[in-house]
Design a protein around this motif. Structure first.
Motif, PDB file in Angstrom:
ATOM      1  N   GLN A  93      -3.984 -12.732  13.287  1.00  0.00           N
ATOM      2  CA  GLN A  93      -2.880 -13.213  12.575  1.00  0.00           C
ATOM      3  C   GLN A  93      -3.057 -14.848  12.445  1.00  0.00           C
ATOM      4  O   GLN A  93      -3.481 -15.338  13.372  1.00  0.00           O
ATOM      5  CB  GLN A  93      -1.656 -13.335  13.334  1.00  0.00           C
ATOM      6  N   ARG A 119       4.677 -17.489  -5.066  1.00  0.00           N
ATOM      7  CA  ARG A 119       5.585 -16.570  -5.180  1.00  0.00           C
ATOM      8  C   ARG A 119       6.216 -16.230  -3.753  1.00  0.00           C
ATOM      9  O   ARG A 119       7.514 -16.017  -3.357  1.00  0.00           O
ATOM     10  CB  ARG A 119       5.233 -15.257  -5.722  1.00  0.00           C
ATOM     11  N   GLN A 120       5.335 -16.230  -2.835  1.00  0.00           N
ATOM     12  CA  GLN A 120       5.863 -16.176  -1.464  1.00  0.00           C
ATOM     13  C   GLN A 120       6.078 -17.442  -0.619  1.00  0.00           C
ATOM     14  O   GLN A 120       6.197 -17.353   0.649  1.00  0.00           O
ATOM     15  CB  GLN A 120       4.588 -15.321  -0.734  1.00  0.00           C
ATOM     16  N   TYR A 149      -0.156 -12.944   4.587  1.00  0.00           N
ATOM     17  CA  TYR A 149      -1.209 -12.180   4.894  1.00  0.00           C
ATOM     18  C   TYR A 149      -1.677 -11.120   3.699  1.00  0.00           C
ATOM     19  O   TYR A 149      -2.716 -10.950   3.570  1.00  0.00           O
ATOM     20  CB  TYR A 149      -0.529 -11.335   6.055  1.00  0.00           C
ATOM     21  N   TYR A 150      -0.508 -11.142   2.728  1.00  0.00           N
ATOM     22  CA  TYR A 150      -0.480 -10.297   1.539  1.00  0.00           C
ATOM     23  C   TYR A 150      -1.751 -10.823   0.637  1.00  0.00           C
ATOM     24  O   TYR A 150      -2.688 -10.066   0.207  1.00  0.00           O
ATOM     25  CB  TYR A 150       0.559 -10.326   0.981  1.00  0.00           C
ATOM     26  N   LEU A 153      -5.184 -10.615   2.739  1.00  0.00           N
ATOM     27  CA  LEU A 153      -5.953  -9.368   2.267  1.00  0.00           C
ATOM     28  C   LEU A 153      -6.703  -9.409   1.094  1.00  0.00           C
ATOM     29  O   LEU A 153      -7.749  -8.189   1.112  1.00  0.00           O
ATOM     30  CB  LEU A 153      -4.967  -8.063   2.224  1.00  0.00           C
ATOM     31  N   GLU A 157     -10.442  -7.173   1.615  1.00  0.00           N
ATOM     32  CA  GLU A 157     -10.757  -5.795   0.716  1.00  0.00           C
ATOM     33  C   GLU A 157     -11.978  -6.220   0.070  1.00  0.00           C
ATOM     34  O   GLU A 157     -12.693  -5.085  -0.159  1.00  0.00           O
ATOM     35  CB  GLU A 157      -9.685  -5.669  -0.120  1.00  0.00           C
TER      36      GLU A 157
ATOM     37  N   ARG B 265      -5.626  -0.739  -4.834  1.00  0.00           N
ATOM     38  CA  ARG B 265      -5.830  -1.807  -3.748  1.00  0.00           C
ATOM     39  C   ARG B 265      -4.751  -2.582  -3.464  1.00  0.00           C
ATOM     40  O   ARG B 265      -4.404  -2.774  -2.277  1.00  0.00           O
ATOM     41  CB  ARG B 265      -7.188  -2.839  -4.262  1.00  0.00           C
ATOM     42  N   GLU B 266      -4.085  -2.805  -4.566  1.00  0.00           N
ATOM     43  CA  GLU B 266      -2.506  -3.455  -4.373  1.00  0.00           C
ATOM     44  C   GLU B 266      -1.638  -2.752  -3.449  1.00  0.00           C
ATOM     45  O   GLU B 266      -1.193  -3.312  -2.615  1.00  0.00           O
ATOM     46  CB  GLU B 266      -1.950  -3.761  -5.761  1.00  0.00           C
ATOM     47  N   ARG B 269      -2.789  -3.217  -0.010  1.00  0.00           N
ATOM     48  CA  ARG B 269      -2.549  -4.542   0.523  1.00  0.00           C
ATOM     49  C   ARG B 269      -0.875  -4.495   0.839  1.00  0.00           C
ATOM     50  O   ARG B 269      -0.654  -5.189   1.942  1.00  0.00           O
ATOM     51  CB  ARG B 269      -2.677  -5.447  -0.712  1.00  0.00           C
ATOM     52  N   LEU B 270      -0.133  -4.084  -0.031  1.00  0.00           N
ATOM     53  CA  LEU B 270       1.421  -4.016   0.214  1.00  0.00           C
ATOM     54  C   LEU B 270       1.634  -3.408   1.538  1.00  0.00           C
ATOM     55  O   LEU B 270       2.306  -3.763   2.263  1.00  0.00           O
ATOM     56  CB  LEU B 270       1.934  -3.172  -1.117  1.00  0.00           C
ATOM     57  N   LYS B 272      -0.345  -2.813   4.293  1.00  0.00           N
ATOM     58  CA  LYS B 272      -0.725  -3.244   5.202  1.00  0.00           C
ATOM     59  C   LYS B 272       0.071  -4.686   5.356  1.00  0.00           C
ATOM     60  O   LYS B 272       0.400  -4.846   6.487  1.00  0.00           O
ATOM     61  CB  LYS B 272      -2.162  -3.853   4.828  1.00  0.00           C
ATOM     62  N   THR B 273       0.616  -5.240   4.413  1.00  0.00           N
ATOM     63  CA  THR B 273       1.379  -6.455   4.532  1.00  0.00           C
ATOM     64  C   THR B 273       2.533  -5.960   5.305  1.00  0.00           C
ATOM     65  O   THR B 273       3.369  -6.614   6.308  1.00  0.00           O
ATOM     66  CB  THR B 273       1.648  -7.062   3.219  1.00  0.00           C
ATOM     67  N   ARG B 276       2.400  -4.929   8.962  1.00  0.00           N
ATOM     68  CA  ARG B 276       1.769  -6.098   9.789  1.00  0.00           C
ATOM     69  C   ARG B 276       2.871  -7.210   9.900  1.00  0.00           C
ATOM     70  O   ARG B 276       3.060  -7.602  11.035  1.00  0.00           O
ATOM     71  CB  ARG B 276       0.610  -6.679   9.330  1.00  0.00           C
ATOM     72  N   GLU B 277       3.671  -7.633   8.676  1.00  0.00           N
ATOM     73  CA  GLU B 277       4.435  -8.710   8.784  1.00  0.00           C
ATOM     74  C   GLU B 277       5.868  -8.388   9.130  1.00  0.00           C
ATOM     75  O   GLU B 277       6.557  -9.069   9.778  1.00  0.00           O
ATOM     76  CB  GLU B 277       4.384  -9.476   7.431  1.00  0.00           C
ATOM     77  N   GLN B 333       8.999  -9.747  -5.105  1.00  0.00           N
ATOM     78  CA  GLN B 333       8.442 -10.825  -4.962  1.00  0.00           C
ATOM     79  C   GLN B 333       6.842 -10.578  -4.779  1.00  0.00           C
ATOM     80  O   GLN B 333       6.041 -11.520  -5.302  1.00  0.00           O
ATOM     81  CB  GLN B 333       8.887 -11.464  -3.498  1.00  0.00           C
ATOM     82  N   LEU B 334       6.276  -9.771  -4.024  1.00  0.00           N
ATOM     83  CA  LEU B 334       5.081  -9.703  -3.744  1.00  0.00           C
ATOM     84  C   LEU B 334       4.444  -8.877  -5.108  1.00  0.00           C
ATOM     85  O   LEU B 334       3.067  -9.503  -5.563  1.00  0.00           O
ATOM     86  CB  LEU B 334       4.571  -8.728  -2.582  1.00  0.00           C
ATOM     87  N   LEU B 335       5.164  -8.181  -5.841  1.00  0.00           N
ATOM     88  CA  LEU B 335       4.522  -7.944  -7.050  1.00  0.00           C
ATOM     89  C   LEU B 335       4.785  -8.829  -8.159  1.00  0.00           C
ATOM     90  O   LEU B 335       4.399  -8.637  -9.420  1.00  0.00           O
ATOM     91  CB  LEU B 335       5.409  -6.556  -7.305  1.00  0.00           C
TER      92      LEU B 335
END
Lengths: 1143, 337
Positions: A93, A119-120, A149-150, A153, A157, B265-266, B269-270, B272-273, B276-277, B333-335
């Motif tokens: 991390q 955005r984050q 982290y997003y 990644l 990948e 893939r997105e 990633r989502l 996994k995020t 993890r987070e 937000q992530l998207l």
């Protein structure tokens, strides 16, 4: 020379063990990887005989040619490059501050990635474009601090698709970047050439020239619509008249005030006849002729007094009012609210600005139109708060019939009741009348807090006895029945019942609107002590017994015995050795055994203390005590740290009375006062749990604070990190140390330890004297807190000796933090420049600052005497007196009184406001500390004069005033000088607040913030406006744009803001603090110390942590006030006892 | 006797021809039904997706936020026969007989432990269980078996149930571990919140209209756009698509065709995020079900491939109120929505 290493591990071992010298390891070489796994290295190197032997023993062989390697030799920059990167089992991390370098193969990818990270919520991004060797196009390097982290990644990948995928590198050591997901065992030891960065990835090593990155904001465009409409201000001054009325709303609230107009007196009589005394106890009332709206009839206003339990539900034929917007003195009819909805402070200002008045608003509605349908006008009515009298005092319960005397059939059982004397009817009537008179007298007094303070009580007590001249014997001889005899092995139901009774007693205690030292509380303490003992809450029972005895001029032997028995019960409960034998007798042998115990438990010491307090009043036990008096004194002195101040004093004063030894008592007094000065009272030891938790769930408040601190820690770290600029990043470790202290104070010992360890590991890595010493100093204070002690007092000798050995500049850096940190030096202020000032032997300030390092009492006295013999100008004389006063708690009362005698005359000769403020504040504090009323009033008078003369105060004066305020408030309120603080606040507010609307300078703002904090203590929130003003300055760049001076101003303002906000209601305070650390920008340090830490940031963090661990933050205002009253009462008795014993 | 389960063995070719028509009908249905609510379109869409995918849907929200009303109007709108619908409000005193039918006394005399399941959950094709987490452990076990394995036990013998679509509602999400298994069965958990803050007047108007309809016994939302069978056919059609393999037989042709690589893939990633987070637990079973739901949503909304917008379904993965609140803001937000 060519070496053949059998495998990779051996090569790695040779490098890490130093067998291959550093010079060799960082020089270029050629390497070939043979099929059998061996590594052939061709390099210029000089090997010592020992190294050769070592390599030989590991199977490394020398070769003349690499022909047999089976593969071609390849060039490497240095030896560590021969060791390939390995893939990490789990992606580590990245921290919030970890820099990560994204390598984007295509420039067009930049907006996507940047936007995604933005955005984050992460805008700490910068970039540069690079062109690699032989690359067709340019690549973009995007540097992000703590990327989400997003987004990370994305790089992971595409890890195997190195050609066109995004790669990410994380900085493992200075300028060494390793691809995310991989590690290199020697990464930390690799040092790239100056001006270069090294990128390590599975495909090889690359270097990158060091060049600046551009902030992403430089290339971000925020497009606005082309047309703009500018709004211009008109010159006309617009005044809008808005009628304020009442509309429907708020019908769920409970009524707390009733205004009776129809048959008011009859209604009241009817009510008291049918209501329980418990309900009546909660009510106060006022009777008036012509109760508003032009009426001539009698109006009765009944008010429910605030208490721990909910207000009782009452039904009257009148208008019921509820408290409006939590304003304590404003009431509106149930089911109505003020319209238009106004802010709380606006409503208060408009309707109930005077806290001494109780205001209710009567709707102006004809009687035949009961419903308020639209906004209805109203008329505010008011009555003086002091006019309200307790209803209970006006009620006499009488029994119509004579009591029939019943004769016992058989004396089968004798109850263990104390004897009591019942006052006859005549006496009761006279007392009742007396109460009425007293109530009338009292009604002229205006109070600041809901409950009377201890000081007020004592004065009212004097008034009572003066007014009727009756002896108080009746009161003293009244002893409540001891109902709570503990049942042996009570059933669950019995136990629950006992607990319930205890709760009732506690509620009654809290609801009583009398001061803590009021005689009416004495029987309550007795009952609560017994009740606590019955439910095995021995600590609380002990504290209650001590309170019961505390105010008695002649101690009640029975109560003292009960206290001793309680301590014995507690010992039995915790399976500690008992002092008395099984027959309940304290034999010589038992006592001797206890006195020889080297490491007694708290309970054993408490047993002895209570035994001494009781035994000195009991002829048999007194003989035993007398025979061992010296041993007992030694034992108590050695272990008195285990006991509360109250327990200590009860034991010592009993001993002193027994032997008539005034000197010992005076020394104990000095020790106890010094303890109070240094540490104050501890709620855990001095208040029973129900008082600690009184008000709105203090325990919940403490837990809430504890929960928030961890979250706040992250915010503060982030804030600190993003504002470091040139300062050392190790500042963050100091932030961790400060928070470790906070965790320790809040009882999170494991978290505290963890944080301390982690910070320590990083700080000690560099073997730097400053970091090591400061870390150890923080560790000492943190361990004091974890161990439940007060984190104060001098550091251990070994630590101080180490400090003396530190070079001058490094020592300065240590002392600078000591000077600023209230954790390291909670009481004394160091002068970090003294090492330089030593050159000038006549420099008085230098000599004064050195006095703080003298710990021998006699030496300190001698040095001070020598200084007083010198001829000094008025300013220096004042400095000397101020320092002497500061040190007087170590030197005793006699010295302090002598110094106090100099204060007024010295002040008269001074012109420097800062010096005056400092001298007077210290004089006031010390005179209150030693109960020297005359000196205190003299200081206060001078202080008022000082304040009154500051109409157009300049910056220096304002700073002096701020320092005066910050030190006065916390100290004086514990000395029972609440009224004095209030007056001081009021005067100061008038002087400091600018009369005309103009920009307030930061120094003035700081004083206003101090005042705001002070008003919060009195439950008044009139400081919000100033807090908001300071907030808007802090969150702007107004000050920081002024450079270093501005940054300093911003820091000081932030510290003052934190302290003021810390006094506000918890939720508001927490929100404000979070907001501050999210938005505060531009505070950084460019001072000498920034090689080690950023002082300005640590100042702010220190203020924050001291605020959140302070009683005012973790305890609610009610509990705080109990504690303050406690301290006042303790001090009062200590001074009284010594004075009485003095010949 | 157990009611025979209606035949649902439609052939792929037959469904392929109807696919577009089915999609249009369901889309018309969902948008039409949305007119009768204020700001509940997203929930209705979810109900449709869940109904096609035959995955249970949990509606979470305080009382009076139209949870029951959504299901009841949905039921009316697809005009489901009475015998195919079961609705019950569970309490901790609810007995199994109230859900799966009482014991048949006559059969018991003959030594058989048979329940009369007619009109109860086992015979219903669409069910609504209100306050589902209030049920006791006996009911919980029965529900788990019915939801997960689509069967229940009659005299110790497993019997298939007709249940295809299950909607459940709850006021609060329990924290107790024993309810974890049941909670996990609901991949989608959507919050039905109060809308009065932002749509005050609309809410009053729609509410009053609804009152009038109820009083006059009118059901204008019963427009006959589609039936339960249409949902089941769509579901069947999707199942056929999922089953298709590529030539190598290893990769799902469905994924290769309908799930673009970048969106996939997105998705990865989502997940996994979130894991993890935010420590959001996503079981393997849920992952697979999510895939199915994305596909269904993509088919229903666009008839084509899965897009970033379909990944919004991840908003409904939360297991607790905190997680739900977090996902409701974090996923968009992530998207970048």
């Amino acid at each position: 020379m060519i070496l053949q290493f059998p495998d990779l591990q051996t090569l790695q071992l040779a490098l890490t063990s130093g067998t291959i010298s550093t010079e060799t390891a960082i020089s270029p070489a050629k390497v070939a990887w043979a099929v059998d796994g061996s590594i052939w290295v061709d390099a210029e190197m000089k090997l010592s005989a020992a190294s050769k032997n070592q390599l030989r023993s590991w199977g490394v062989t020398g070769r003349r040619s690499a022909a047999k390697a089976g593969s071609k030799l390849q060039d490497v920059r240095c030896w560590p490059q021969m060791i390939p990167v390995t893939r990490e089992a789990k992606i580590q991390q990245t921290g919030d501050k970890t820099p990560v370098l994204f390598e984007l193969p295509d420039e067009s990818q930049l907006p996507d990635v940047v936007n995604e990270i933005l955005r984050q919520g992460n805008d700490r991004q910068s970039f540069r474009t690079v062109v690699g060797d032989g690359d067709a196009g340019s690549r973009v390097l995007l540097r992000v601090l703590g990327p989400p982290y997003y987004s990370l990644l994305r790089a992971l990948e595409r890890r195997d698709d190195a050609a066109d995928g995004i790669k990410a590198f994380v900085e493992r050591s200075a300028r060494v970047w390793i691809q995310v997901g991989y590690c290199h065992p020697l990464a930390v030891s690799i040092k790239p050439a100056a001006g270069q960065h090294l990128l390590i990835e599975p495909s090889g090593w690359r270097t990158l020239k060091e060049e600046p990155f551009r902030d992403v904001y430089e290339v971000l465009d925020f497009q606005l619509p082309s047309e703009t409409h500018e709004l211009k201000n008109t010159d006309d001054e617009l005044q809008l008249a808005v009628p304020v009325g009442l509309v429907r709303g708020g019908s769920d609230d409970v009524a707390e005030l009733f205004v009776l107009k129809k048959n008011a007196i009859e209604q009241l009589e009817q009510f008291v006849r049918s209501s329980s005394d418990e309900v009546i106890e909660r009510l106060s009332f006022v009777v008036s002729q012509g109760g508003g709206q032009g009426s001539e009839d009698t109006t009765v206003v009944i008010r429910i007094r605030p208490g721990r339990t909910k207000p009782p539900v009452l039904v009257f034929d009148g208008v019921a009012y509820r408290r409006y917007l939590n304003i304590s003195n404003l009431f509106v009819p149930i089911g109505l609210r003020v319209h238009p909805p106004l802010r709380r402070d606006a409503v208060k200002h408009m309707l109930a600005a005077d806290d001494g008045l109780i205001v209710w608003v009567e709707p102006d509605v004809p009687e035949d139109v009961p419903q308020v349908s639209t906004s209805t006008p109203f008329a505010p009515c008011f009555v003086n708060d002091s006019a309200f009298r307790p209803l209970a005092q006006w009620v006499d319960y009488i029994i119509d019939r004579d009591a029939n005397a019943m004769t016992a059939w058989k004396a089968a059982h004798q109850f263990d009741f104390e004897g009591f004397v019942c006052r006859d009817d005549q006496a009761r009537t006279s007392t009742s009348k007396k109460s009425k008179k007293t109530a009338e007298k009292k009604s002229t007094t205006r109070k600041l807090s809901g409950k009377k303070s201890a000081g007020e009580a004592s004065s009212s007590k004097e008034t009572d006895s003066d007014s009727d001249g009756e002896p108080e014997d009746d009161l003293k001889s009244f002893k409540p029945p001891r109902k709570f005899k503990k049942t042996q092995d009570p059933t669950d139901a019995q136990y629950a019942e006992m607990q319930k009774q205890l709760k009732v007693l506690e509620s009654e205690f809290l609801a009583a609107d009398v001061a803590l030292d009021d005689p009416s509380r004495e029987p309550m303490w007795t009952q609560m002590a017994e009740a606590n003992r019955a439910v095995s809450q021995f600590v609380d029972a002990g504290i209650c017994h001590q309170h019961e005895i505390w105010e008695q001029q002649i101690p009640n032997v029975e109560a003292l015995r009960a206290w001793f028995e309680t301590e014995v019960d507690a010992a039995r409960h915790t399976k500690t050795k008992l002092l008395p034998s099984s027959e309940g007798i304290v034999a010589d042998s038992n006592l001797a055994k206890l006195l020889k115990t080297v490491a007694p438990s708290t309970n054993q010491v408490a047993q002895l203390a209570s035994f001494v307090a009781w035994g000195c009043q009991n002829p048999t036990a007194a003989d035993v005590i007398r025979s061992k008096q010296v041993a007992i004194q030694n034992f108590l002195e050695k272990h008195e740290g285990f006991l509360s101040v109250r327990t200590c004093w009860l034991a010592w004063s009993a001993l002193a009375n027994l032997s008539g030894d005034v000197l010992t008592l005076a020394r104990v007094r000095d020790r106890m006062l010094n303890r109070l000065y240094q540490q104050g009272l501890t709620a855990d030891r001095d208040l029973p749990s129900f008082l600690r938790m009184s008000g709105s769930q203090s325990g919940d408040r403490f837990r809430a604070v504890r929960g928030k601190v961890t979250e706040l820690h992250d915010h503060v770290r982030e804030w600190c990190r993003s504002n470091l600029v040139d300062a050392s990043p190790l500042t963050l470790d100091y932030v961790d140390l400060i928070f470790s202290y906070a965790f320790a104070r809040l009882g999170e010992s494991s978290l505290s330890r963890k944080t301390l360890l982690a910070a320590g590991e990083r700080l000690k890595r560099n073997s730097d004297d400053v970091h090591e010493w400061l870390h150890d100093a923080f560790e000492y204070r943190i361990k004091q807190s974890v161990g439940g002690q007060q984190a104060s007092g001098p550091f251990p000798d070994a630590l101080l000796e180490r400090l003396d050995a530190i070079p001058k500049l490094a020592r300065y850096k240590v002392d600078r933090l000591r000077q600023h940190s209230t954790i390291l030096e909670p009481h004394e202020q160091l002068d970090p420049y003294r090492a330089w000032r030593r050159k000038n032997l006549n420099d008085l300030q230098n000599e004064l600052s050195e006095l703080f390092d003298v710990f021998s009492r006699s030496e300190l006295l001698d040095r001070l005497k020598a200084l007083f013999k010198r001829k000094l100008d008025p300013d220096n004389k004042a400095r000397l007196i101020t320092t002497a006063l500061e040190l007087s708690t170590r030197l005793g009362e006699k010295f302090a009184i002598k110094m106090l005698g100099y204060v007024v005359s010295a002040d008269g000769k001074l012109s420097d406001t800062l010096l005056r403020a400092s001298l007077l504040e210290k004089g006031l504090h010390i005179s209150a500390h030693y109960d020297q009323a005359e000196f205190a009033h003299a200081c206060l008078e001078r202080m008022h004069k000082l304040i009154d003369g500051q109409g157009k105060a300049d910056v220096a004066t304002l700073e002096a005033l701020e320092s005066l305020l910050s030190r006065s408030f916390s100290g004086l309120r514990k000395l029972g000088m609440r009224e004095e603080i209030a007056t001081l606040l009021d005067r100061m507010t008038k002087q400091v607040r600018p009369t005309k609307a103009k920009a307030i300078e930061p120094e003035r703002m700081r004083v206003l913030l101090q005042l705001a904090g002070g008003w919060f203590y009195f439950g008044q929130d009139r400081g919000w406006k100033d807090i908001d003003a300071a907030r808007s300055v802090l969150l702007s760049t107004k000050l920081t744009s002024e450079g270093h001076v501005g940054a300093k101003k911003q820091t000081d303002l932030a510290v003052a803001y934190i302290r003021a906000v810390g006094q506000a209601p918890l939720n508001d305070a927490v929100d404000r603090l979070f907001e501050l650390f999210d938005k505060l920008r531009g505070i950084h340090d460019s001072a000498t110390v920034n090689t080690h830490y950023s002082l300005k940031q640590l100042d702010i963090v220190d203020a924050l942590v001291q605020t959140i661990v302070s009683d005012s933050f973790t305890m609610n205002k009610e509990s705080q006030r109990w504690l303050d009253d406690e301290e006042f009462l303790i001090r009062r008795r200590i001074h009284r006892d010594v004075r009485q014993m003095m010949p | 006797m157990t009611k025979p389960i209606p035949k649902e063995d439609w052939a792929f070719d037959e469904l392929k021809e109807q696919a577009d028509d089915l999609r249009q009908k369901i889309n018309l249905f969902r948008t039409s039904l949305g007119r009768f609510f204020v700001q509940k379109q997203e929930l209705i869409d979810l109900m449709c997706v869940a109904a096609i995918a035959q995955e249970p849907l949990l509606l979470v929200g305080p009382p009076g936020t139209a949870k029951s009303d959504l299901v009841l109007k949905f039921r009316d709108a697809i005009d489901i026969p009475e015998e195919d619908y079961f609705e019950y409000m569970l309490t901790r005193f609810t007995e199994p007989s109230e859900i799966i039918g009482p014991i048949d006394i006559n059969q018991l005399r003959d030594g058989r432990y048979i329940r009369r399941e007619k009109g109860k959950l086992p015979t219903a094709r669409l069910a609504f269980l209100d306050e589902i987490f209030k049920s006791n452990s006996a009911i919980l076990n029965i529900l788990l078996t019915i939801i997960n394995e689509k069967k229940f036990y009659q005299d110790g013998q497993p019997q298939p149930v007709s249940l295809r679509v299950l909607f459940a509602a709850t006021n609060e999400i329990p924290e107790q571990a024993e309810l974890g298994a049941l909670k996990d069965r609901f991949v989608l958990k959507a919050v039905s919140g109060s809308v009065q803050d932002e749509h005050f007047s609309d809410l009053i108007d729609a509410g009053m209209r609804s009152e009038v309809y109820r009083t006059l016994n009118q059901k204008p939302w019963k427009e006959g756009h589609c039936t339960l069978d249409d949902f089941l056919k769509a579901g069947r059609y999707m199942t056929y698509l999922f089953s298709q393999q590529t030539a190598d037989g290893e990769t799902s042709r469905d994924r290769a065709t309908f799930f673009p690589e970048d969106v996939f893939r997105e998705f990865e990633r989502l997940i996994k995020t979130l894991v993890r987070e935010d420590r959001i637990f996503v079981s393997d079973r849920k992952l697979v079900k999510l895939y199915k739901l994305f596909r269904v949503r993509a088919w229903l909304f666009s008839g084509g491939t899965v897009s970033h917008d379909d990944l919004r379904l991840l908003m409904y993965l939360g297991e607790t109120h905190q997680e739900m609140e977090l996902l409701a803001t974090k996923i968009p937000q992530l998207l970048g929505q």
